[in-house]
Motif scaffolding. Structure first.
Motif, mmCIF file in Angstrom:
data_model
loop_
_atom_site.group_PDB
_atom_site.id
_atom_site.type_symbol
_atom_site.label_atom_id
_atom_site.label_comp_id
_atom_site.label_asym_id
_atom_site.label_seq_id
_atom_site.Cartn_x
_atom_site.Cartn_y
_atom_site.Cartn_z
ATOM 1 N N ASP A 49 0.705 -1.315 -0.442
ATOM 2 C CA ASP A 49 -0.024 -0.077 -0.066
ATOM 3 C C ASP A 49 1.130 1.408 0.062
ATOM 4 O OD1 ASP A 49 0.904 0.367 2.606
ATOM 5 O OD2 ASP A 49 -0.814 -0.544 3.479
ATOM 6 N N ALA A 50 0.111 2.405 -0.229
ATOM 7 C CA ALA A 50 1.135 3.756 -0.049
ATOM 8 C C ALA A 50 1.463 3.931 1.105
ATOM 9 C CB ALA A 50 -0.024 4.753 -0.495
ATOM 10 N N ASP A 51 0.996 3.600 2.209
ATOM 11 C CA ASP A 51 1.565 3.837 3.382
ATOM 12 C C ASP A 51 3.106 3.364 3.509
ATOM 13 O OD1 ASP A 51 1.892 4.713 6.226
ATOM 14 O OD2 ASP A 51 0.515 3.220 6.611
ATOM 15 N N ARG A 52 2.869 2.001 3.503
ATOM 16 C CA ARG A 52 4.087 1.241 3.481
ATOM 17 C C ARG A 52 5.337 1.782 2.652
ATOM 18 N NH1 ARG A 52 0.658 -2.111 4.944
ATOM 19 N NH2 ARG A 52 0.845 -3.183 6.798
ATOM 20 N N MET A 53 4.753 1.889 1.175
ATOM 21 C CA MET A 53 5.917 2.545 0.070
ATOM 22 C C MET A 53 6.309 3.696 0.616
ATOM 23 S SD MET A 53 4.459 1.258 -3.539
ATOM 24 C CE MET A 53 2.703 1.498 -3.379
ATOM 25 N N ASP A 54 5.518 4.653 1.029
ATOM 26 C CA ASP A 54 6.237 5.907 1.545
ATOM 27 C C ASP A 54 7.209 5.640 2.701
ATOM 28 O OD1 ASP A 54 6.289 9.000 1.260
ATOM 29 O OD2 ASP A 54 5.778 8.424 3.374
#
Lengths: 427, 164
Positions: free
Chosen positions: A167-172
């Motif tokens: 997800d975007a949370d982990r990727m960031d």
């Protein structure tokens, strides 16, 4: 439906180069006082005591997650069924997903029995500037955003952009934490991952051809956990932080007279914290109290604060609870005898005390795994296709460490301290 | 030290064995909602409340040899079975847990299917909502599980029996 700004605004960002804001709604959410508060909450809590660069805030991470979701939306807008409503909902949820985090939230949540997800919900649904901005869309829009963040919204695809195993949370946070800590092993090719993402029925799926980029991402998660998030020195600082909070709470309950009223902590001590009290807390407020508590009359509180402020941390040894159960009991008694309160100065810390999402293939409907989209349209779970991921997800590495103040023990010259030195094998 | 680990062992000991990771997750969640002192943090996931902390704790217990995990092939899928080892029983002897009411609850919960426990724990997750709102929520976010009216009624009856 969405009012655009007269001209696009950008924030310079070290990870994504630029964060692009085109909509008035997003711009106004960023300007709310509840969102601005995130500038004053470090993303990685006590990690700055190990990796001095790790001073970045939840503000910059939240902008980063928003930017990733904005870019995913650009790609998904080509697909039928992905509409402006999904776009708006996912971008707001991405931006606000961490708005309920307080300072050093892991320790605070454990000691004071809090959950940042409850506060996120309260900030979004309560009497706040954020709620006021969101209600411009519709009366039920704040509830929809809160449900996406809580993973209880019926649109599971939108939920999966913010919270899933890719997800975007982990990727960031992986990229951002790697950048600010200065390590090289958190890197992966986010451009490639975004290009191979496709909207599935219930979650994002990844084109088979993008498997190797996802392998890098999984490897990054694995390495960042052991090298950064679960670093033993950071855990030492976290242990001391927790003990400070426990001690302050215990003193309050015993009617101890603090030299300066810890008014910001009252509702925490009573475990009856209101939103307005919670929003007044940030890293600076907590550090202020730790600074002045160094001069408190209570020796345990002042010593623990002095250790935290001046990075005089606990030492540690590897600990096997099975083999050393008897040693633990002897240590506990010897600490008492030596006048070192074991409830504050002898701590076993386990990997489950800082749970982190290792990749899990989701056997037995534990949780949804990452699915690869095969050329014929079939879906295959990632670890069944990738040897690298299978190797990592099958490896169950756990860890237990024993933390203690070596200086206290080395200074002592009594039977008890000699016994402790022998048990801990330090001299 | 490791009191939270010992509590998980206590549950497994009372249950005799627990078949399925999902079932173990839901047993602890329901016990927690019954105000038994479990500290594992849960979040809502695709299959209902889930705790990564509990998953890691169980892995630690297996690595320490206090709990055994047996992976059984069931044709198209695998199932995991958890039991307490002799060392686990010995370890538990170091703690003074008195959880008499827990025993009956665990056996009641453990005798249900994972699918049913997913429904019960999902209903409990939304306990701040009215019954009508909860049922609406179950119908929308658990659409694929397609729970029948009977199953939902049974879930409420089960919760009442447990004292939820």
């Amino acid at each position: 439906m969405l009012e655009r700004l007269n001209e696009e605004k950008v924030f310079k960002d070290p990870v994504h180069r630029y964060i692009h804001v085109r909509y008035r709604l997003i711009w106004d959410l960023i300007g709310t006082k509840e969102f601005q508060r995130l500038r004053r909450v470090r993303q990685l809590g006590t990690t700055y005591l190990t990796f001095h660069g790790a001073e970045h805030s939840r503000f910059s991470h939240s902008l980063g997650v928003y930017e990733i979701v904005r870019r995913i939306n650009e790609i998904f807008s080509q697909y039928e069924g992905w509409d402006e409503e999904n776009e708006l909902l996912s971008m707001c949820a991405a931006l606000l997903h961490d708005v309920g985090h307080g300072p050093f939230s892991h320790s605070f949540e454990k000691v004071f029995n809090l959950d940042h997800e409850d506060f996120t919900r309260m900030v979004i649904l309560g009497d706040t500037e954020i709620n006021e901005v969101l209600r411009r869309v519709s009366d039920d829009f704040p509830l929809q955003v809160a449900d996406v963040i809580a993973k209880t919204h019926n649109n599971k695809l939108v939920v999966s952009l913010i919270s899933s195993q890719i997800d975007a949370d982990r990727m960031d946070y992986l990229l951002r934490d790697a950048y600010f800590t200065g390590v090289s092993y958190g890197q992966f090719d986010i451009e490639r991952i975004l290009r191979v993402m496709r909207p599935g029925d219930d979650q994002i799926v990844i084109k088979q051809s993008g498997m190797h980029a996802v392998e890098d991402y999984i490897m990054s998660r694995y390495q960042m956990y052991w090298q950064i998030y679960f670093h033993p020195v950071t855990r030492s600082a976290e242990v001391i932080l927790s003990k400070i909070l426990h001690r302050a709470k215990q003193l309050f309950e015993q009617g101890y007279h603090f030299q300066h009223d810890p008014i910001h902590f009252y509702s925490l001590f009573k475990e009856d914290i209101r939103l307005e009290d919670f929003l007044k807390l940030d890293d600076s407020v907590v550090m202020f109290y730790f600074q002045i508590w160094q001069e408190e009359n209570d020796q345990i509180l002042s010593d623990l604060c002095e250790r935290f402020m001046n990075r005089r941390l606990f030492k540690y040894i590897e600990f096997n609870p099975m083999q050393q159960m008897n040693a633990w009991r002897e240590l506990y008694e010897s600490f008492h005898e030596a006048g070192i309160d074991p409830d504050y100065y002898l701590v076993v810390d386990s990997s489950s005390d800082l749970p982190y999402d290792f990749y899990r293939p989701g056997e037995e409907e534990e949780r949804l795994p990452i699915h690869l989209l095969k050329p014929g349209g079939d879906l295959r779970e990632l670890s069944r296709e990738s040897d690298v991921v299978e190797a990592i997800s099958g490896k169950k590495r756990t860890d237990h460490k024993l933390y203690f103040p070596a200086d206290f023990i080395l200074e002592g010259n009594t039977d008890a301290t000699r016994r402790i030195k022998s048990l801990l094998q330090i001299d | 030290m490791l009191e939270d680990h010992a509590k998980v062992i206590a549950v497994l000991k009372e249950a005799g064995e627990v078949i399925g990771r999902k079932k173990l997750q839901k047993i602890i969640y329901i016990c927690k909602k019954l105000q038994f002192p479990f500290n594992e943090k849960y979040q809502f996931h695709f299959y209902g409340p889930y705790s990564e902390e509990l998953t890691l704790r169980v892995e630690e217990l297996c690595n320490l040899g206090l709990v055994t995990e047996v992976k059984e092939s069931k044709g198209g899928y695998y199932q995991y079975k958890y039991t307490v080892t002799e060392e686990g029983n010995e370890f538990l002897g170091h703690y003074d847990f008195q959880l008499p009411e827990l025993r009956q609850c665990i056996n009641e919960i453990n005798s249900q299917s994972s699918r049913f426990l997913e429904l019960v724990s999902t209903i409990l997750f939304f306990d701040r909502l009215t019954k009508e709102e909860v049922i609406e929520k179950v119908r929308t976010i658990k659409r694929k599980q397609n729970y029948s009216d009977d199953e939902i009624d049974q879930a409420y009856a089960f919760m009442k029996k447990l004292g939820c």
